[in-house]
Design a protein around this motif. Structure first.
Motif, PDB file in Angstrom:
ATOM      1  N   VAL A  92      -4.530   4.201  -0.418  1.00  0.00           N
ATOM      2  CA  VAL A  92      -5.030   5.194   0.452  1.00  0.00           C
ATOM      3  C   VAL A  92      -4.302   6.487   0.356  1.00  0.00           C
ATOM      4  N   HIS A  93      -2.978   6.661   0.428  1.00  0.00           N
ATOM      5  CA  HIS A  93      -2.563   7.853   0.732  1.00  0.00           C
ATOM      6  C   HIS A  93      -2.073   8.612  -0.540  1.00  0.00           C
ATOM      7  N   GLN A  94      -1.753   7.675  -1.909  1.00  0.00           N
ATOM      8  CA  GLN A  94      -1.145   8.212  -2.844  1.00  0.00           C
ATOM      9  C   GLN A  94      -2.008   7.967  -4.164  1.00  0.00           C
ATOM     10  N   GLN A  95      -2.879   6.904  -3.925  1.00  0.00           N
ATOM     11  CA  GLN A  95      -3.717   6.462  -5.187  1.00  0.00           C
ATOM     12  C   GLN A  95      -2.727   6.207  -6.304  1.00  0.00           C
ATOM     13  N   GLN A  96      -1.577   5.569  -6.113  1.00  0.00           N
ATOM     14  CA  GLN A  96      -0.739   4.892  -7.022  1.00  0.00           C
ATOM     15  C   GLN A  96       0.265   4.083  -6.438  1.00  0.00           C
ATOM     16  N   ASN A  97       0.912   3.469  -7.046  1.00  0.00           N
ATOM     17  CA  ASN A  97       1.892   2.522  -6.416  1.00  0.00           C
ATOM     18  C   ASN A  97       1.200   1.346  -5.984  1.00  0.00           C
ATOM     19  N   PHE A  98       0.362   0.948  -6.467  1.00  0.00           N
ATOM     20  CA  PHE A  98      -0.515  -0.267  -5.862  1.00  0.00           C
ATOM     21  C   PHE A  98      -0.891  -1.349  -7.122  1.00  0.00           C
ATOM     22  N   ALA A  99      -1.046  -2.387  -6.913  1.00  0.00           N
ATOM     23  CA  ALA A  99      -1.155  -3.546  -8.127  1.00  0.00           C
ATOM     24  C   ALA A  99      -2.243  -4.438  -7.596  1.00  0.00           C
ATOM     25  N   ILE A 100      -2.861  -5.059  -8.607  1.00  0.00           N
ATOM     26  CA  ILE A 100      -3.822  -6.234  -8.438  1.00  0.00           C
ATOM     27  C   ILE A 100      -2.784  -7.489  -8.803  1.00  0.00           C
ATOM     28  N   SER A 101      -2.789  -8.356  -7.931  1.00  0.00           N
ATOM     29  CA  SER A 101      -1.930  -9.338  -8.315  1.00  0.00           C
ATOM     30  C   SER A 101      -2.764 -11.006  -8.262  1.00  0.00           C
ATOM     31  N   ILE A 102      -2.429 -11.794  -9.130  1.00  0.00           N
ATOM     32  CA  ILE A 102      -3.163 -13.153  -9.571  1.00  0.00           C
ATOM     33  C   ILE A 102      -2.140 -14.098  -9.745  1.00  0.00           C
ATOM     34  N   GLY A 182       6.608  -0.200  -1.114  1.00  0.00           N
ATOM     35  CA  GLY A 182       5.396  -0.298  -0.574  1.00  0.00           C
ATOM     36  C   GLY A 182       4.320  -1.401  -1.092  1.00  0.00           C
ATOM     37  N   SER A 183       4.806  -2.237  -2.114  1.00  0.00           N
ATOM     38  CA  SER A 183       3.965  -3.298  -2.725  1.00  0.00           C
ATOM     39  C   SER A 183       4.811  -4.428  -3.218  1.00  0.00           C
ATOM     40  N   ALA A 184       4.601  -5.453  -2.264  1.00  0.00           N
ATOM     41  CA  ALA A 184       5.257  -6.722  -2.695  1.00  0.00           C
ATOM     42  C   ALA A 184       5.176  -7.181  -4.214  1.00  0.00           C
ATOM     43  N   ALA A 185       3.914  -6.951  -4.725  1.00  0.00           N
ATOM     44  CA  ALA A 185       3.737  -7.488  -6.061  1.00  0.00           C
ATOM     45  C   ALA A 185       4.555  -6.701  -7.184  1.00  0.00           C
ATOM     46  N   LEU A 186       4.691  -5.325  -6.877  1.00  0.00           N
ATOM     47  CA  LEU A 186       5.490  -4.648  -7.824  1.00  0.00           C
ATOM     48  C   LEU A 186       6.960  -4.656  -7.601  1.00  0.00           C
ATOM     49  N   ASP A 187       7.461  -5.129  -6.222  1.00  0.00           N
ATOM     50  CA  ASP A 187       8.722  -5.329  -6.049  1.00  0.00           C
ATOM     51  C   ASP A 187       9.186  -6.363  -6.928  1.00  0.00           C
ATOM     52  N   PHE A 188       8.355  -7.694  -6.903  1.00  0.00           N
ATOM     53  CA  PHE A 188       8.705  -8.750  -7.680  1.00  0.00           C
ATOM     54  C   PHE A 188       9.069  -8.337  -9.093  1.00  0.00           C
ATOM     55  N   ARG A 203       7.699 -12.018   6.256  1.00  0.00           N
ATOM     56  CA  ARG A 203       6.213 -12.058   6.492  1.00  0.00           C
ATOM     57  C   ARG A 203       5.326 -11.831   5.482  1.00  0.00           C
ATOM     58  N   LEU A 204       5.327 -12.462   4.331  1.00  0.00           N
ATOM     59  CA  LEU A 204       4.685 -12.262   3.011  1.00  0.00           C
ATOM     60  C   LEU A 204       3.643 -13.449   2.914  1.00  0.00           C
ATOM     61  N   HIS A 205       2.480 -13.152   2.855  1.00  0.00           N
ATOM     62  CA  HIS A 205       1.381 -14.153   2.488  1.00  0.00           C
ATOM     63  C   HIS A 205       1.344 -14.615   1.062  1.00  0.00           C
ATOM     64  N   PRO A 206       0.669 -15.788   0.740  1.00  0.00           N
ATOM     65  CA  PRO A 206       0.669 -16.392  -0.434  1.00  0.00           C
ATOM     66  C   PRO A 206      -0.133 -15.243  -1.775  1.00  0.00           C
ATOM     67  N   TRP A 207      -0.876 -14.496  -1.308  1.00  0.00           N
ATOM     68  CA  TRP A 207      -1.464 -13.567  -2.187  1.00  0.00           C
ATOM     69  C   TRP A 207      -0.262 -12.565  -2.407  1.00  0.00           C
ATOM     70  N   PHE A 209       2.859 -12.942  -2.898  1.00  0.00           N
ATOM     71  CA  PHE A 209       3.764 -13.336  -3.772  1.00  0.00           C
ATOM     72  C   PHE A 209       3.416 -14.309  -4.929  1.00  0.00           C
ATOM     73  N   ALA A 210       2.167 -14.866  -4.863  1.00  0.00           N
ATOM     74  CA  ALA A 210       1.927 -15.892  -6.003  1.00  0.00           C
ATOM     75  C   ALA A 210       2.213 -15.258  -7.297  1.00  0.00           C
ATOM     76  N   GLY A 211       1.442 -14.220  -7.772  1.00  0.00           N
ATOM     77  CA  GLY A 211       1.746 -13.594  -9.104  1.00  0.00           C
ATOM     78  C   GLY A 211       2.866 -13.125  -9.573  1.00  0.00           C
ATOM     79  N   GLY A 212       3.603 -12.612  -8.794  1.00  0.00           N
ATOM     80  CA  GLY A 212       5.020 -12.086  -9.025  1.00  0.00           C
ATOM     81  C   GLY A 212       6.170 -12.905  -8.932  1.00  0.00           C
ATOM     82  N   MET A 213       6.119 -14.093  -8.111  1.00  0.00           N
ATOM     83  CA  MET A 213       6.951 -14.964  -8.233  1.00  0.00           C
ATOM     84  C   MET A 213       6.985 -15.828  -9.555  1.00  0.00           C
ATOM     85  N   ILE A 214       5.950 -16.049 -10.151  1.00  0.00           N
ATOM     86  CA  ILE A 214       5.900 -16.777 -11.334  1.00  0.00           C
ATOM     87  C   ILE A 214       6.458 -15.718 -12.385  1.00  0.00           C
TER      88      ILE A 214
END
Length: 273
Positions: A92-102, A182-188, A203-207, A209-214
């Motif tokens: 919303v604020h930057q239009q960057q530093n976000f990811a789709i995770s599966i 600001g993105s758990a998926a990117l941190d992984f 407090r992370l939900h499965p969505w 960490f699931a992709g990044g964990m693997i």
């Protein structure tokens, strides 16, 4: 086409859809608090992915941040765990530093993970047991580090709260430096690539960490909750991910000093998914 190839194709398509619509006006709503945002793009992206999966694999099940699979409580069959936009505040604020995770699991076993850094066109992906990749380049096995020579990632909010600052401040103080992306998926995946050495959060939900964990585990990272326990794909939890030496140091030298407090936190926060 394998499930892996199919997932790779649709996550790239979903990312292109987001880029195509970036200049359109967003509809922004709040969820659990004023800073917990969801946009029409989150919902549209999850629906796009769910529709593609359902059309091709109608017997597969889907868990998504924006509502799919809220009634799923077993790991039978093939389960897709989706975060359509991880890092919505950044989006919303930057239009960057976000990811789709599966993250994809078969009868409770890891199958494949994907994290797509949309704006940088970087796709991190892995099949369990076959290594992790950034686009077409295989990621190297992580090198060990000690905390005083490590960069860690942690949400600074945990350093401001009376009930968590005593736990985490010593870790930040003794690390070489700290960051917050600001993105758990990117941190992984940043741990997986060695950009950072550890990611620590509550407090992370499965969505989240699931992709990044693997992906991270395919580079030799250790992923656990902050009590050193293995993560369950359907349950929310705290997170400690790091190369093996650093994971051992943070867990045993720092977090276990607050074992009772962390156990109480877990009982209060993670009694359900």
């Amino acid at each position: 086409m394998t499930i892996y190839e199919f997932a790779r194709r649709i996550i790239l398509e979903a990312g292109q859809n987001i880029k195509d619509k970036l200049k359109l006006e967003l509809t922004i709503e709040t969820k659990s608090n004023p800073n917990d945002l969801v946009t029409n793009m989150d919902k549209e992206t999850e629906q796009f992915l769910a529709d593609k999966i359902n059309q091709t694999y109608p017997d597969h099940r889907i868990i998504g941040e924006e509502g799919h699979g809220s009634d799923i409580d077993t790991l039978e069959g093939v389960i897709w765990i989706i975060d359509p936009i991880d890092g919505t505040l950044n989006f919303v604020h930057q239009q960057q530093n976000f990811a789709i995770s599966i993250g994809i699991f078969k009868d409770g076993e890891k199958y494949a993970g994907f994290v797509y850094d949309v704006m940088n066109n970087n796709l991190y992906h892995a099949i369990a047991g076959k290594g992790a990749y950034l686009n077409d380049r295989q990621l190297a096995t992580l090198q060990s580090t000690e905390l005083k020579r490590s960069i860690i990632s942690m949400n600074p909010n945990w350093l401001t709260k009376d009930w968590t600052k005593d736990v985490y401040s010593p870790i930040v103080k003794d690390a070489r430096s700290a960051r917050s992306y600001g993105s758990a998926a990117l941190d992984f995946v940043f741990v997986a690539t060695g950009i950072i050495d550890s990611y620590i959060t509550l407090r992370l939900h499965p969505w989240d960490f699931a992709g990044g964990m693997i992906i991270a585990e395919e580079t030799g990272a250790i992923v656990s909750n902050q009590l050193g326990e293995k993560l369950h794909p359907l349950k929310s939890n705290s997170i400690l991910v790091a190369n093996p030496e650093l994971h051992h140091e943070i867990l045993n030298v720092y977090l276990m000093n607050y074992k009772d407090e962390l156990e109480n936190l877990h009982q209060g926060m993670f009694s359900s998914r």
